[in-house]
Scaffold this motif. Structure first.
Motif, PDB file in Angstrom:
ATOM      1  N   ILE A  47       0.836  -1.208   0.000  1.00  0.00           N
ATOM      2  CA  ILE A  47       0.000   0.000   0.000  1.00  0.00           C
ATOM      3  C   ILE A  47       0.865   1.251   0.000  1.00  0.00           C
ATOM      4  O   ILE A  47       0.599   2.217  -0.728  1.00  0.00           O
ATOM      5  CB  ILE A  47      -0.944  -0.002   1.216  1.00  0.00           C
ATOM      6  N   LEU A  48       1.933   1.246   0.818  1.00  0.00           N
ATOM      7  CA  LEU A  48       2.854   2.385   0.847  1.00  0.00           C
ATOM      8  C   LEU A  48       3.491   2.591  -0.530  1.00  0.00           C
ATOM      9  O   LEU A  48       3.592   3.724  -1.020  1.00  0.00           O
ATOM     10  CB  LEU A  48       3.939   2.159   1.891  1.00  0.00           C
ATOM     11  N   GLY A  49       3.887   1.485  -1.148  1.00  0.00           N
ATOM     12  CA  GLY A  49       4.468   1.573  -2.485  1.00  0.00           C
ATOM     13  C   GLY A  49       3.490   2.155  -3.488  1.00  0.00           C
ATOM     14  O   GLY A  49       3.869   2.953  -4.353  1.00  0.00           O
ATOM     15  N   ASN A  50       2.217   1.789  -3.373  1.00  0.00           N
ATOM     16  CA  ASN A  50       1.194   2.334  -4.263  1.00  0.00           C
ATOM     17  C   ASN A  50       1.039   3.837  -4.067  1.00  0.00           C
ATOM     18  O   ASN A  50       0.955   4.598  -5.038  1.00  0.00           O
ATOM     19  CB  ASN A  50      -0.142   1.640  -4.006  1.00  0.00           C
ATOM     20  N   ILE A  51       1.018   4.276  -2.817  1.00  0.00           N
ATOM     21  CA  ILE A  51       0.824   5.701  -2.525  1.00  0.00           C
ATOM     22  C   ILE A  51       1.982   6.531  -3.060  1.00  0.00           C
ATOM     23  O   ILE A  51       1.791   7.536  -3.748  1.00  0.00           O
ATOM     24  CB  ILE A  51       0.661   5.925  -1.002  1.00  0.00           C
TER      25      ILE A  51
ATOM     26  N   SER B  92      -1.793  -8.087  -6.072  1.00  0.00           N
ATOM     27  CA  SER B  92      -2.676  -6.923  -6.247  1.00  0.00           C
ATOM     28  C   SER B  92      -1.955  -5.584  -6.222  1.00  0.00           C
ATOM     29  O   SER B  92      -2.256  -4.711  -7.044  1.00  0.00           O
ATOM     30  CB  SER B  92      -3.782  -6.938  -5.180  1.00  0.00           C
ATOM     31  N   PRO B  93      -0.994  -5.356  -5.299  1.00  0.00           N
ATOM     32  CA  PRO B  93      -0.315  -4.046  -5.292  1.00  0.00           C
ATOM     33  C   PRO B  93       0.406  -3.745  -6.601  1.00  0.00           C
ATOM     34  O   PRO B  93       0.376  -2.611  -7.082  1.00  0.00           O
ATOM     35  CB  PRO B  93       0.668  -4.166  -4.125  1.00  0.00           C
ATOM     36  N   LEU B  94       1.060  -4.756  -7.175  1.00  0.00           N
ATOM     37  CA  LEU B  94       1.738  -4.553  -8.460  1.00  0.00           C
ATOM     38  C   LEU B  94       0.743  -4.256  -9.565  1.00  0.00           C
ATOM     39  O   LEU B  94       0.970  -3.409 -10.428  1.00  0.00           O
ATOM     40  CB  LEU B  94       2.551  -5.803  -8.837  1.00  0.00           C
ATOM     41  N   LEU B  95      -0.378  -4.948  -9.522  1.00  0.00           N
ATOM     42  CA  LEU B  95      -1.378  -4.810 -10.576  1.00  0.00           C
ATOM     43  C   LEU B  95      -2.028  -3.427 -10.546  1.00  0.00           C
ATOM     44  O   LEU B  95      -2.172  -2.769 -11.583  1.00  0.00           O
ATOM     45  CB  LEU B  95      -2.439  -5.901 -10.413  1.00  0.00           C
TER      46      LEU B  95
ATOM     47  N   SER C  85      13.971  12.877  -5.784  1.00  0.00           N
ATOM     48  CA  SER C  85      14.944  11.887  -5.318  1.00  0.00           C
ATOM     49  C   SER C  85      14.470  11.249  -4.012  1.00  0.00           C
ATOM     50  O   SER C  85      14.625  10.040  -3.802  1.00  0.00           O
ATOM     51  CB  SER C  85      16.319  12.538  -5.108  1.00  0.00           C
ATOM     52  N   PHE C  86      13.869  12.072  -3.140  1.00  0.00           N
ATOM     53  CA  PHE C  86      13.358  11.560  -1.863  1.00  0.00           C
ATOM     54  C   PHE C  86      12.233  10.543  -2.085  1.00  0.00           C
ATOM     55  O   PHE C  86      12.234   9.453  -1.492  1.00  0.00           O
ATOM     56  CB  PHE C  86      12.856  12.717  -1.005  1.00  0.00           C
ATOM     57  N   PHE C  87      11.281  10.894  -2.940  1.00  0.00           N
ATOM     58  CA  PHE C  87      10.159   9.983  -3.175  1.00  0.00           C
ATOM     59  C   PHE C  87      10.604   8.720  -3.905  1.00  0.00           C
ATOM     60  O   PHE C  87      10.046   7.648  -3.696  1.00  0.00           O
ATOM     61  CB  PHE C  87       9.054  10.696  -3.955  1.00  0.00           C
ATOM     62  N   LEU C  88      11.615   8.831  -4.761  1.00  0.00           N
ATOM     63  CA  LEU C  88      12.140   7.644  -5.421  1.00  0.00           C
ATOM     64  C   LEU C  88      12.821   6.724  -4.413  1.00  0.00           C
ATOM     65  O   LEU C  88      12.713   5.500  -4.505  1.00  0.00           O
ATOM     66  CB  LEU C  88      13.129   8.051  -6.513  1.00  0.00           C
ATOM     67  N   THR C  89      13.524   7.319  -3.447  1.00  0.00           N
ATOM     68  CA  THR C  89      14.151   6.521  -2.390  1.00  0.00           C
ATOM     69  C   THR C  89      13.095   5.820  -1.559  1.00  0.00           C
ATOM     70  O   THR C  89      13.201   4.617  -1.262  1.00  0.00           O
ATOM     71  CB  THR C  89      15.015   7.414  -1.487  1.00  0.00           C
ATOM     72  N   LEU C  90      12.051   6.556  -1.178  1.00  0.00           N
ATOM     73  CA  LEU C  90      10.969   5.977  -0.389  1.00  0.00           C
ATOM     74  C   LEU C  90      10.261   4.872  -1.166  1.00  0.00           C
ATOM     75  O   LEU C  90       9.911   3.823  -0.609  1.00  0.00           O
ATOM     76  CB  LEU C  90       9.981   7.081  -0.008  1.00  0.00           C
TER      77      LEU C  90
ATOM     78  N   ALA D 261      11.590   2.986  -3.530  1.00  0.00           N
ATOM     79  CA  ALA D 261      12.485   1.825  -3.590  1.00  0.00           C
ATOM     80  C   ALA D 261      12.448   1.032  -2.292  1.00  0.00           C
ATOM     81  O   ALA D 261      12.428  -0.203  -2.304  1.00  0.00           O
ATOM     82  CB  ALA D 261      13.915   2.285  -3.896  1.00  0.00           C
ATOM     83  N   VAL D 262      12.407   1.738  -1.160  1.00  0.00           N
ATOM     84  CA  VAL D 262      12.339   1.061   0.142  1.00  0.00           C
ATOM     85  C   VAL D 262      11.044   0.275   0.279  1.00  0.00           C
ATOM     86  O   VAL D 262      11.039  -0.895   0.689  1.00  0.00           O
ATOM     87  CB  VAL D 262      12.465   2.084   1.288  1.00  0.00           C
ATOM     88  N   ALA D 263       9.921   0.915  -0.083  1.00  0.00           N
ATOM     89  CA  ALA D 263       8.618   0.261   0.042  1.00  0.00           C
ATOM     90  C   ALA D 263       8.534  -0.990  -0.816  1.00  0.00           C
ATOM     91  O   ALA D 263       8.111  -2.058  -0.347  1.00  0.00           O
ATOM     92  CB  ALA D 263       7.507   1.240  -0.337  1.00  0.00           C
ATOM     93  N   TRP D 264       8.947  -0.881  -2.079  1.00  0.00           N
ATOM     94  CA  TRP D 264       8.847  -2.040  -2.974  1.00  0.00           C
ATOM     95  C   TRP D 264       9.883  -3.107  -2.644  1.00  0.00           C
ATOM     96  O   TRP D 264       9.641  -4.308  -2.864  1.00  0.00           O
ATOM     97  CB  TRP D 264       8.968  -1.600  -4.429  1.00  0.00           C
ATOM     98  N   PHE D 265      11.023  -2.719  -2.083  1.00  0.00           N
ATOM     99  CA  PHE D 265      12.002  -3.722  -1.651  1.00  0.00           C
ATOM    100  C   PHE D 265      11.416  -4.598  -0.549  1.00  0.00           C
ATOM    101  O   PHE D 265      11.493  -5.836  -0.593  1.00  0.00           O
ATOM    102  CB  PHE D 265      13.283  -3.058  -1.165  1.00  0.00           C
TER     103      PHE D 265
END
Length: 283
Positions: A18-22, A73-76, A173-178, A180-184
């Motif tokens: 969910i965090l990754g989606n947001i 579902s999150p990926l989809l 850059s900050f949101f990309l880092t966040l 990457a962390v969420a999807w990792f």
């Protein structure tokens, strides 16, 4: 994970999904100011359509992966949203781009999003045994994502050479880092290495960009660099951030703001070099 984004059986995976989606939702919308500018001026002003074509391919590829794997579902959901947004960006680009750029965009679209994607689908469904499909398709997604990671090195080198981070927005850059962390962690908790591994690189490059931003955000004095590079840096510094906040190429692995920035750098360097050539001929 079936039946929705959140599952009590896998609470941590669901939470990070969910965090990754947001976060990815916000990243996908990052180029909106740029396209509002395009709409107002009725011109694409020479920026590249490549990031949006590649982003659409990336989203379609991850949707196919999620459908083959199932229970993702999150990926989809986020990649379906990404396909809609990228398609809208590309359509607007085609409306306002000059004829040559429009033809290049259409060629790239049909080569990547039609031909290459169709080939991957056909090969996966027709030539790969069902038990191996997730592995093969995941490997393709992983290879594509890792290949994209080469791009950030270029903008990082530009920042180091010019000793200026004025054209590298910190917020993105900050949101990309966040992201990457969420999807990792989503990949880690779902035991999906094809999602987790690319985001190790995503975190490294995005975090490096943030460090460079703080290191070079207030340069003490102008640095002696090549004249064309200095002119480019000066022009970029005078431009607003919204012109440089192009969309990253994908959801899981893509600090690819670098690609439009590099395209802009190349375009501006050509503009600076052209008068010099003309002056040389005049002499």
């Amino acid at each position: 994970m079936a039946g929705g984004l959140f599952s009590m059986e896998h609470p941590w995976a669901s939470a990070f999904g969910i965090l990754g989606n947001i976060v990815s939702f916000l990243v996908f919308l990052a180029p909106t100011p740029t396209f509002l500018r395009v709409y107002r001026k009725k011109s694409t002003e020479g920026f590249s359509s490549v990031p949006y074509v590649v982003a659409l391919f990336s989203c379609a590829l991850w949707i196919f992966y999620a459908l083959v794997k199932t229970n993702s579902s999150p990926l989809l959901t986020i990649n379906a949203f990404g396909c809609v947004v990228e398609s809208a960006y590309i359509l607007m680009y085609l409306i306002y781009a000059p004829r040559t750029a429009r033809l290049r965009t259409l060629a790239a679209f049909f080569l990547l999003n039609v031909t290459a994607f169709s080939l991957i689908v056909v090969v996966t469904l027709m030539l790969v045994a069902e038990p191996q499909r997730v592995k093969v398709l995941g490997s393709i997604c992983l290879a594509f994502s890792m290949a994209v990671f080469v791009a950030p090195m270029s903008v990082i080198l530009v920042v180091i050479r010019t000793k200026s981070a004025e054209f590298m927005p910190f917020s993105l850059s900050f949101f990309l880092t966040l992201s990457a962390v969420a999807w990792f962690f989503y990949g880690l908790f779902t035991k999906d290495l094809y999602v987790a591994l690319p985001n190790v690189g995503g975190f490294f490059f995005s975090f490096t960009q943030m460090v460079l931003y703080f290191w070079y955000r207030n340069p003490a004095k102008p640095v002696s660099v090549l004249p064309t590079t200095a002119a480019i840096a000066a022009t970029l510094a005078a431009r607003s951030d919204e012109e440089l906040m192009e969309l990253p190429l994908g959801v899981h692995a893509v600090p690819a703001i670098t690609i439009p920035v590099l395209a802009e750098l190349q375009k501006m360097e050509q503009e600076v070099a052209s008068p010099r050539k003309a002056g040389a001929k005049a002499v």
